[in-house]
Design a protein around this motif. Sequence first.
Motif, PDB file in Angstrom:
ATOM      1  N   ASN A 169       0.874  -1.172   0.000  1.00 38.81           N
ATOM      2  CA  ASN A 169       0.000   0.000   0.000  1.00 38.81           C
ATOM      3  C   ASN A 169       0.912   1.223   0.000  1.00 38.81           C
ATOM      4  O   ASN A 169       2.056   1.143   0.487  1.00 38.81           O
ATOM      5  CB  ASN A 169      -0.874  -0.025   1.252  1.00 38.81           C
ATOM      6  N   GLU A 187      -4.409   1.905  -2.211  1.00 35.13           N
ATOM      7  CA  GLU A 187      -4.482   0.588  -1.565  1.00 35.13           C
ATOM      8  C   GLU A 187      -4.276  -0.587  -2.518  1.00 35.13           C
ATOM      9  O   GLU A 187      -4.977  -0.721  -3.524  1.00 35.13           O
ATOM     10  CB  GLU A 187      -5.843   0.401  -0.882  1.00 35.13           C
ATOM     11  N   ARG A 188      -3.274  -1.403  -2.140  1.00 33.66           N
ATOM     12  CA  ARG A 188      -3.092  -2.697  -2.818  1.00 33.66           C
ATOM     13  C   ARG A 188      -4.384  -3.512  -2.676  1.00 33.66           C
ATOM     14  O   ARG A 188      -4.996  -3.489  -1.635  1.00 33.66           O
ATOM     15  CB  ARG A 188      -1.937  -3.427  -2.133  1.00 33.66           C
ATOM     16  N   GLY A 198      -6.844   2.150   7.421  1.00 36.85           N
ATOM     17  CA  GLY A 198      -6.525   2.106   8.853  1.00 36.85           C
ATOM     18  C   GLY A 198      -5.088   1.719   9.145  1.00 36.85           C
ATOM     19  O   GLY A 198      -4.382   2.408   9.905  1.00 36.85           O
ATOM     20  N   THR A 199      -4.623   0.615   8.544  1.00 34.08           N
ATOM     21  CA  THR A 199      -3.227   0.218   8.765  1.00 34.08           C
ATOM     22  C   THR A 199      -2.291   1.257   8.160  1.00 34.08           C
ATOM     23  O   THR A 199      -1.172   1.448   8.643  1.00 34.08           O
ATOM     24  CB  THR A 199      -2.946  -1.168   8.138  1.00 34.08           C
TER      25      THR A 199
HETATM   26  N1  LIG Z   1      -5.315  -3.162   1.059  1.00 39.30           N
HETATM   27  C1  LIG Z   1      -4.575  -3.645   2.226  1.00 39.30           C
HETATM   28  C2  LIG Z   1      -5.527  -4.325   3.226  1.00 39.30           C
HETATM   29  C3  LIG Z   1      -6.609  -3.395   3.707  1.00 39.30           C
HETATM   30  C4  LIG Z   1      -6.004  -2.236   4.426  1.00 39.30           C
HETATM   31  C5  LIG Z   1      -6.939  -1.092   4.732  1.00 39.30           C
HETATM   32  N2  LIG Z   1      -8.266  -1.131   4.160  1.00 39.30           N
HETATM   33  C6  LIG Z   1      -7.004  -0.852   6.212  1.00 39.30           C
HETATM   34  O1  LIG Z   1      -7.969  -0.253   6.708  1.00 39.30           O
HETATM   35  O2  LIG Z   1      -6.012  -1.228   6.897  1.00 39.30           O
HETATM   36  C7  LIG Z   1      -3.531  -4.654   1.800  1.00 39.30           C
HETATM   37  O3  LIG Z   1      -3.763  -5.393   0.845  1.00 39.30           O
HETATM   38  O4  LIG Z   1      -2.497  -4.720   2.472  1.00 39.30           O
END
Ligand SMILES: N[C@H](CCC[C@H](N)C(=O)O)C(=O)O
Length: 257
Positions: A169, A187-188, A198-199
């Motif tokens: 990401n 976002e990946r 969030g992360t």
């Molecule tokens: N797209 C992210 C996972 C979802 C992260 C994001 N939606 C969050 O709230 O952390 C990935 O493939 O690493």
Amino acid sequence: MEISFYKYQGTGNDFVMIDDRSAHFDEKNLKLVSQLCDRKFGIGADGLILIRNKEGYDFEMIYYNADGSQSMCGNGARCAVAFSSFLGIVTEEAHFLAIDGPHDARIEDGNIALGMGDVTAIERVDDDFYVNTGSPHHVRFVKDVENYPVVDTGASIRYSDHYTPKGTNVNFVSTLAEDHIYVRTYERGVEDETLSCGTGVTACALIYGDQKGIDHIKIKALGGNLAVKFKALPDGRFTNILLIGPAQQVFKGTITV
Ligand SMILES: N[C@H](CCC[C@H](N)C(=O)O)C(=O)O
């Protein structure tokens, strides 16, 4: 086949939520996940979350990005806690399992305070940064994130040789005040900018806070406001990381597939 679902959003990061304590959903059917997340031919969402029973936990959350890939999702986890409270599985505290391990969360005055996993290190990537907060995050500080080419630059970093084959990401950050940053994220697995990640905001807050010596950071995202609190340890690790923000139910429905 009819599937009942709820739609949740956490600061604009939106999810199809399925109460799958009966374990009827075929978690190997990634084509179905993508179909349900499709914004034209399905329900439409950044991701899909199954709530399952799990021995020793209030529940397990199984998260999928819209393309069917899996990772840890901070906003999705906050929505999973809100959904589990709505279902009566938890009241104001939750202990649940996600792909990156156990998490604890509290529901406090309309917000979800989500405990994130410890972070062992922040890495440098040229003039930028990389940190894994349960999902991988590249972080670039820029002057004016509001007008930054997030999708083009985000995609080029995400698909760069440095991150092949799993990708990452990509977050872009500007400072709004000493303890307040503005974050936009490519976002990946969504393969587009999301209204918040969030992360991702957790990654940005740790890097920024570590530089400034501040351990409670406010974050503005396109989809709303979040906060991150943490404790920086002398050995460079970060612990007691909390991602705090709202999570709302938007609608419920059934879809025939
Ligand atoms: N797209 C992210 C996972 C979802 C992260 C994001 N939606 C969050 O709230 O952390 C990935 O493939 O690493």
